[in-house]
Scaffold this motif. Structure first.
Motif, short mmCIF file in Angstrom:
data_model
loop_
_atom_site.label_atom_id
_atom_site.label_comp_id
_atom_site.label_asym_id
_atom_site.label_seq_id
_atom_site.Cartn_x
_atom_site.Cartn_y
_atom_site.Cartn_z
N ALA A 1 0.83 -1.21 0.00
CA ALA A 1 0.00 0.00 0.00
C ALA A 1 0.86 1.26 0.00
O ALA A 1 1.94 1.28 0.60
CB ALA A 1 -0.91 0.01 1.22
N LYS A 2 0.40 2.27 -0.66
CA LYS A 2 1.02 3.58 -0.61
C LYS A 2 0.44 4.33 0.59
O LYS A 2 -0.75 4.62 0.64
CB LYS A 2 0.73 4.35 -1.90
CG LYS A 2 1.35 5.74 -1.92
CD LYS A 2 0.99 6.49 -3.19
CE LYS A 2 1.55 7.91 -3.17
NZ LYS A 2 1.16 8.68 -4.38
N ILE A 3 1.29 4.60 1.57
CA ILE A 3 0.84 5.20 2.82
C ILE A 3 0.93 6.72 2.72
O ILE A 3 1.99 7.27 2.37
CB ILE A 3 1.67 4.70 4.01
CG1 ILE A 3 1.55 3.17 4.10
CG2 ILE A 3 1.24 5.35 5.31
CD1 ILE A 3 2.41 2.55 5.18
N ALA A 4 -0.16 7.39 3.02
CA ALA A 4 -0.22 8.84 2.91
C ALA A 4 0.59 9.50 4.03
O ALA A 4 0.71 8.94 5.13
CB ALA A 4 -1.66 9.32 2.98
N PRO A 5 1.15 10.68 3.78
CA PRO A 5 1.86 11.40 4.84
C PRO A 5 0.88 11.98 5.87
O PRO A 5 -0.33 11.97 5.66
CB PRO A 5 2.57 12.53 4.08
CG PRO A 5 1.71 12.75 2.86
CD PRO A 5 1.16 11.40 2.50
N VAL A 6 1.44 12.48 6.95
CA VAL A 6 0.62 13.11 7.99
C VAL A 6 -0.01 14.38 7.44
O VAL A 6 0.61 15.13 6.66
CB VAL A 6 1.49 13.40 9.23
CG1 VAL A 6 0.73 14.26 10.23
CG2 VAL A 6 1.93 12.11 9.88
N ALA A 7 -1.24 14.66 7.83
CA ALA A 7 -1.97 15.84 7.35
C ALA A 7 -1.33 17.12 7.87
O ALA A 7 -0.65 17.12 8.91
CB ALA A 7 -3.42 15.76 7.80
N ASN A 8 -1.59 18.22 7.17
CA ASN A 8 -1.08 19.51 7.63
C ASN A 8 -1.83 19.95 8.88
O ASN A 8 -2.84 19.35 9.28
CB ASN A 8 -1.18 20.56 6.52
CG ASN A 8 -2.61 20.81 6.07
OD1 ASN A 8 -3.54 20.85 6.87
ND2 ASN A 8 -2.80 20.99 4.77
N PHE B 1 -7.06 2.55 6.05
CA PHE B 1 -6.15 3.20 7.00
C PHE B 1 -4.80 3.58 6.40
O PHE B 1 -3.90 4.02 7.11
CB PHE B 1 -5.94 2.34 8.25
CG PHE B 1 -7.18 1.64 8.74
CD1 PHE B 1 -8.39 2.32 8.80
CD2 PHE B 1 -7.14 0.31 9.12
CE1 PHE B 1 -9.54 1.68 9.24
CE2 PHE B 1 -8.28 -0.34 9.57
CZ PHE B 1 -9.48 0.35 9.63
N ALA B 2 -4.62 3.39 5.07
CA ALA B 2 -3.39 3.86 4.42
C ALA B 2 -3.44 5.37 4.22
O ALA B 2 -2.41 6.03 4.07
CB ALA B 2 -3.19 3.15 3.09
N SER B 3 -4.63 5.93 4.21
CA SER B 3 -4.83 7.38 4.12
C SER B 3 -6.14 7.72 4.82
O SER B 3 -6.92 6.83 5.16
CB SER B 3 -4.87 7.83 2.66
OG SER B 3 -5.98 7.25 2.00
N ALA B 4 -6.35 9.00 5.02
CA ALA B 4 -7.60 9.44 5.66
C ALA B 4 -8.77 9.22 4.73
O ALA B 4 -8.64 9.30 3.50
CB ALA B 4 -7.49 10.91 6.05
N SER B 5 -9.93 8.96 5.32
CA SER B 5 -11.16 8.78 4.54
C SER B 5 -12.12 9.90 4.87
O SER B 5 -12.49 10.07 6.05
CB SER B 5 -11.81 7.43 4.86
OG SER B 5 -10.96 6.36 4.54
N GLN C 1 -5.58 11.21 0.13
CA GLN C 1 -4.78 11.08 -1.09
C GLN C 1 -5.65 10.51 -2.21
O GLN C 1 -6.51 9.68 -1.97
CB GLN C 1 -3.53 10.22 -0.88
CG GLN C 1 -3.77 8.77 -0.54
CD GLN C 1 -2.46 8.00 -0.36
OE1 GLN C 1 -1.38 8.58 -0.41
NE2 GLN C 1 -2.55 6.71 -0.14
N LEU C 2 -5.41 11.02 -3.40
CA LEU C 2 -6.17 10.55 -4.55
C LEU C 2 -5.80 9.10 -4.84
O LEU C 2 -4.64 8.70 -4.73
CB LEU C 2 -5.87 11.42 -5.77
CG LEU C 2 -6.34 12.88 -5.68
CD1 LEU C 2 -5.87 13.65 -6.92
CD2 LEU C 2 -7.86 12.94 -5.56
N GLN C 3 -6.81 8.31 -5.19
CA GLN C 3 -6.59 6.90 -5.47
C GLN C 3 -7.09 6.56 -6.87
O GLN C 3 -8.07 7.12 -7.34
CB GLN C 3 -7.35 6.03 -4.44
CG GLN C 3 -7.06 6.36 -2.99
CD GLN C 3 -5.68 5.91 -2.55
OE1 GLN C 3 -4.97 5.25 -3.30
NE2 GLN C 3 -5.29 6.26 -1.34
N ASP C 4 -6.39 5.66 -7.50
CA ASP C 4 -6.85 5.13 -8.78
C ASP C 4 -7.97 4.13 -8.49
O ASP C 4 -7.79 3.18 -7.72
CB ASP C 4 -5.69 4.44 -9.50
CG ASP C 4 -6.06 4.04 -10.93
OD1 ASP C 4 -7.25 3.81 -11.19
OD2 ASP C 4 -5.14 3.94 -11.76
#
Length: 614
Positions: free
Chosen positions: A54-61, A454-458, A443-446
């Motif tokens: 999985a591509k894990i998203a960075p922490v949000a601003n 849980f790899a990025s925020a929903s 994060q944008l997903q294909d």
């Protein structure tokens, strides 16, 4: 004498200082436990996600984190001042400090008290349940703000007695009129995340639970009565315990006595022309329900079922519990003793003559036992799903040994920490909020690719309470939504069990069952019409008079500065360069600055971004 008083006061002061030191030490221990568990959750989850590629998203601003955590822990968007100060804070620990600050605010209890009110009352079977919603919610708010442990809250709800409009914890029992079957199903669902209602009539089709398991659970609860104590006072309902000497319990019905009184020809059965009074008035109905051989007569066996029918009224209570015979519904059924259905749990042995509260306390002992894995998991799974948009088990109230959890190792770590910290409610929220999993960005997903949870925020749609409080924060003019929200928080109103009528109507429009999966919660036409056409909102977004927009336009003559203030107010962030250009061009095109900014504010309030948690 004066020395004695001084010594006593000094002793009291020492005790207070020592108690304060103990309390501070306990708080520090809990906070350290939260941080350690959060780090372990992130380590495990990262390993599992990386194993899936999985591509894990960075922490949000900072802006996105602050809006998210304020909505989750206080139920409202942050103010522009809060956003600015948080962004200027250079401390590395500012996020955990903000989490602790929000958990310490009264808004935390207000938000989560209303959440659990909806969990309980969204599926109420008692039509008069609205009579106690206000008192029930006020009680919950107090429990959460005092950080009462979840096992103690559970015990209070299941063992409650008292007048329902004076005793908030009776809400769960009153919501189902004390009916053992309804309560058994809801207690299992709410406190263990296990759906048992299917087993009321047959063995569960997809789980190991048998029909007898369900009715043995219900057998903990028959000796509850929910009765109106004052015949002429419609709201005087009370939850009481039934005992062998109670006049309010199950009425004994004497078939022999009836035959002795009315059986004129002594054939051991009654026909309609033999009876009189109330029995004659209901005889046709009784024949329809009880005349098994259709001979227009009621035998002694058939007459015995009248007592069973008379006591099937909700809230009547019974000294014993009988599992219904599906092949012979008119029969008494099978006498069933209370047995807890989770095999791993060991608890108290119950005597068959145990009274109501002994049975109910025993049930709570089983449910909250550290050896019951489902109690801690159900709470953690529900809160994780509410904060991150998806749970380890979905739906959140359909768990069980035959179900498969996502990233179960992570859930086990959180549940174990919850137990070790004595079911500390705020520990769960603090731990989850401190994880990188919670703080990740969108994060944008294909669409063609599978992306693990849980790899990025929903992004998820806000609950009714969050929208309501946020509208009050954003619009907040005298007499508006903010005033309504403030009135509800007043202690006097909470003590009276009242609810703000405007908020009730708003909840009816925007409210949903909190157990509904997030992806199934979509806006509807009434909600859209309210946001677009409400006279109240239209009045409060005017650019003239005593409104927030009017003050922004007055204080910020430069359009770009005014737009920055407006975006901070509504969306808790600065506008992008593209948004600045689109909006400044729109203001120039309209020609009327006030009208143009009213349109912009209206569009921001109706945007998906405002109505969602990002």
């Amino acid at each position: 004498m004066q020395n004695s008083i001084t010594t006593s006061l000094f002793a009291v002061l020492v005790v207070l200082i020592q108690s304060s030191q103990v309390s501070q030490a306990q708080t520090a221990t809990v906070q350290a436990s939260s941080q350690e568990t959060a780090a372990e959750v992130d380590r495990l989850l990262t390993e599992l996600l990386q194993a899936e590629g999985a591509k894990i998203a960075p922490v949000a601003n900072d802006e996105d984190f602050l809006r998210r955590v304020t909505l989750d822990l206080a139920g409202v968007v942050p103010s522009p001042k809060d956003v600015t100060l948080f962004g200027l804070n250079a401390q590395e620990s500012k996020r955990s400090q903000m989490i602790d600050s929000l958990l310490a605010s009264d808004d935390f209890g207000t938000l989560w008290g209303s959440y659990w009110r909806d969990v309980v009352f969204s599926r109420a079977t008692e039509q008069r349940a609205r009579l106690v919603q206000g008192k029930f919610e006020a009680w919950l708010v107090e429990q959460f703000n005092e950080n009462r442990p979840w096992d103690e809250i559970t015990r209070a709800l299941i063992t409650a007695t008292g007048v329902v409009q004076e005793t908030g914890e009776t809400g769960l029992i009153f919501a189902h009129t004390g009916q053992p079957e309804e309560l058994a199903a809801e207690i299992s669902r709410i406190f263990m995340g296990i759906q048992m209602s299917c087993a009321n009539c047959h063995d569960h089709p997809t789980d190991s639970w048998k029909r007898v398991d369900f009715h043995q659970l219900a057998a903990f609860l028959p000796r509850i009565t929910v009765r109106r104590e004052e015949p002429n006072v419609p709201t005087s309902f009370a939850v009481r315990s039934l005992d062998s000497n109670s006049r309010r319990g199950r009425r004994q019905f004497d078939a022999d006595r009836l035959l002795e009184m009315f059986d004129r020809n002594r054939d051991g059965a009654l026909v309609k022309n033999e009876v009189r009074g109330p029995l004659a008035e209901r005889f046709d109905q009784l024949l329809q329900n009880l005349d098994a051989d259709k001979n227009k007569k009621l035998s002694k066996t058939e007459l015995s079922s009248i007592g069973q029918m008379a006591n099937n009224n909700p809230g009547a209570g019974a000294m014993e519990y009988y599992m219904p015979n599906l092949n012979d519904p008119a029969s008494k059924g099978t006498l069933t003793q209370p047995v807890f259905f989770v095999p791993e749990v060991r608890g108290p042995e119950l005597r068959e003559d145990a009274d109501d509260l002994t049975r109910r306390h025993a049930l709570v002992d089983y449910i909250t036992s550290p050896s019951n894995p489902w109690f801690a998991k159900a709470f953690v799974n529900r809160i994780w799903a509410e904060m991150l948009g998806e749970g380890f088990y979905m739906p959140i109230d359909d768990m069980g040994p035959e179900r498969v959890a996502m990233f179960e190792e992570v859930l086990d770590v959180l549940a174990a920490g919850f137990v070790e910290n004595d079911y500390n409610v705020k520990w769960v929220f603090r731990t989850i909020a401190n994880t990188q999993a919670y703080q990740r960005s969108l994060q944008l997903q294909d669409e063609a690719d599978y992306v693990p949870p849980f790899a990025s925020a929903s992004p998820t749609r806000l609950r009714a309470d969050q929208i309501y409080q946020s509208l009050g924060q954003v619009l907040g003019t005298p007499g508006g939504l903010q005033e309504s929200a403030g009135r509800f928080r007043q202690a006097g109103m909470a003590r009276r069990g009242g609810l703000d009528r405007r908020k009730q109507l708003f909840d009816q429009t925007f409210g949903v069952d909190p157990s509904t999966p997030k992806e199934d919660i979509l806006g509807n036409v009434p909600q859209g019409l309210f946001m677009m056409n409400s006279p109240l909102l239209e009045q409060m977004i005017r650019g003239t008079g005593d409104t927030k927009l009017a003050r922004i336009l007055q204080d910020q003559p430069d359009n770009q500065d005014a737009l920055s203030e407006l975006y901070l107010l509504v969306l808790s962030r600065e506008p992008t360069e593209k948004e600045l250009k689109i909006n400044t061009d729109y203001v120039s095109g309209v020609g009327d600055r006030t009208e143009a900014f009213e349109d912009i504010m209206w569009s921001l309030l109706n945007s998906t971004e405002f109505l969602s948690k990002r």
